[in-house]
Design a protein around this motif. Structure first.
Motif, mmCIF file in Angstrom:
data_model
loop_
_atom_site.group_PDB
_atom_site.id
_atom_site.type_symbol
_atom_site.label_atom_id
_atom_site.label_comp_id
_atom_site.label_asym_id
_atom_site.label_seq_id
_atom_site.Cartn_x
_atom_site.Cartn_y
_atom_site.Cartn_z
ATOM 1 N N MET A 197 48.760 76.798 -8.185
ATOM 2 C CA MET A 197 48.552 75.906 -9.323
ATOM 3 C C MET A 197 48.701 74.749 -8.873
ATOM 4 O O MET A 197 49.886 74.170 -8.210
ATOM 5 N N THR A 198 47.789 73.881 -9.271
ATOM 6 C CA THR A 198 47.983 72.225 -8.991
ATOM 7 C C THR A 198 48.363 71.419 -10.291
ATOM 8 O O THR A 198 47.823 71.809 -11.365
ATOM 9 N N PRO A 235 54.553 71.622 -3.615
ATOM 10 C CA PRO A 235 53.621 70.981 -2.759
ATOM 11 C C PRO A 235 52.457 70.541 -3.489
ATOM 12 O O PRO A 235 51.604 69.450 -3.082
ATOM 13 N N ASP A 236 51.938 71.388 -4.580
ATOM 14 C CA ASP A 236 50.510 71.357 -4.921
ATOM 15 C C ASP A 236 50.466 70.078 -6.159
ATOM 16 O O ASP A 236 50.586 70.590 -7.590
ATOM 17 N N HIS A 252 51.734 66.346 -1.294
ATOM 18 C CA HIS A 252 51.194 65.714 -2.329
ATOM 19 C C HIS A 252 50.197 64.955 -1.867
ATOM 20 O O HIS A 252 49.760 64.538 -0.785
ATOM 21 N N ARG A 253 49.017 64.831 -2.877
ATOM 22 C CA ARG A 253 48.075 63.709 -2.809
ATOM 23 C C ARG A 253 48.235 62.710 -3.793
ATOM 24 O O ARG A 253 48.475 62.814 -4.900
ATOM 25 N N VAL A 254 47.981 61.534 -3.401
ATOM 26 C CA VAL A 254 48.077 60.134 -4.333
ATOM 27 C C VAL A 254 46.812 59.558 -4.178
ATOM 28 O O VAL A 254 46.209 59.100 -3.151
ATOM 29 N N GLY A 299 42.794 70.072 -10.833
ATOM 30 C CA GLY A 299 43.764 70.804 -10.789
ATOM 31 C C GLY A 299 43.900 71.831 -11.962
ATOM 32 O O GLY A 299 43.154 71.615 -13.126
ATOM 33 N N ASP A 300 45.099 72.213 -12.205
ATOM 34 C CA ASP A 300 45.393 73.033 -13.477
ATOM 35 C C ASP A 300 46.054 72.407 -14.906
ATOM 36 O O ASP A 300 45.332 72.793 -15.849
ATOM 37 N N TYR A 301 47.019 71.426 -14.320
ATOM 38 C CA TYR A 301 47.348 71.020 -15.740
ATOM 39 C C TYR A 301 47.588 69.353 -15.253
ATOM 40 O O TYR A 301 47.822 69.121 -14.332
#
Length: 257
Positions: free
Chosen positions: A1-2, A29-30, A62-64, A87-89
């Motif tokens: 889940m992201t 992490p996601d 993490h992605r920024v 992602g999911d949320y």
């Protein structure tokens, strides 16, 4: 889940670092962190660039992503975030607000890992902090056990920063730009209405998921904000019911003292 966090900034150097640091220290992490800046001139971008470098060096998964350009106000910036979110949320965590613990995101993800279908909204509690990020109190309005769009007749029972919208519902529900201060309330109601129409549940996380800085645009423009909130409630709940509810709010406030 992201989990995607969207942070809106404009000349927010004084309060931004604690927001970014709270995402950086998440042990989950996601995470996608979108920073939508309105072309700040006060050092905000230096703080953002430092954060990006520290996040890359941390190798935490993490992605920024950063967008910095002029916008038409906070809700225009939020719509830019929705157009880029994946992602999911998604949760809007604005400059000055922050996640309360390093495992906040992981606890949120764990709470629904076995829930099917994924709820349309995950919601939790909020603590209020001062301009230095120090705890002041628990938010007076708290979420009910079973939230629905009709719950907001009693006020915004879930803080915007504690409202995690499933991404498909969020993307399909852009912020209404006719509102300057209260489009977040309207957005939450419309997402919950859409979830109700499709029979998708909302999920109470039963935990504090956001620290909210007391001073904000709705505080600085209190009178205008209250009038807009009234208009939002009239739109969703009807003129008569909104008037009667506000009469009750006033009576309750008077009798309290």
């Amino acid at each position: 889940m992201t989990l995607s966090y969207v942070t809106i900034t404009f000349n927010a150097a004084a309060v931004l670092r604690r927001t970014l640091d709270s995402v950086l220290r998440q042990d989950y992490p996601d995470i996608l962190h979108l920073i939508i800046d309105g072309a700040s001139t006060d050092g905000t971008l230096d703080i953002i660039n430092d954060y990006v470098a520290r996040s890359n060096a941390a190798d935490n998964g993490h992605r920024v992503q950063v967008i910095s350009e002029p916008d038409k106000g906070i809700y225009d910036a939020m719509n830019k975030g929705l157009r880029s979110v994946t992602g999911d949320y998604v949760c809007f965590l604005n400059a000055g607000d922050f996640l309360p613990a390093c495992d906040t995101a992981s606890r949120i993800a764990a709470a629904v890992e076995s829930v099917s279908p994924l709820p349309a909204v995950l919601y939790g509690d909020t603590d209020i902090v001062d301009g230095e990020g120090r705890f002041l109190r628990h938010r007076r309005l708290s979420p009910p056990e079973q939230l629905s769009w009709k719950s907001f007749r009693q006020g915004m029972l879930v803080c915007h920063q504690a409202f995690y919208a499933r991404t498909d519902f969020a993307i399909a529900t852009p912020y209404d730009m006719q509102y300057r201060y209260s489009a977040d309330i309207d957005w939450c109601i419309r997402i919950m209405k859409a979830a109700d129409k499709e029979g998708v549940p909302l999920y109470n996380l039963h935990q504090v998921v956001a620290n909210y800085t007391e001073e904000g645009q709705t505080t600085l423009h209190h009178r205008e904000s209250l009038w807009e909130r009234y208009r939002v409630m009239e739109h969703h709940f009807g003129r008569v019911q909104t008037f009667l509810l506000h009469c009750w709010f006033v009576l309750r406030a008077v009798t309290k003292y």
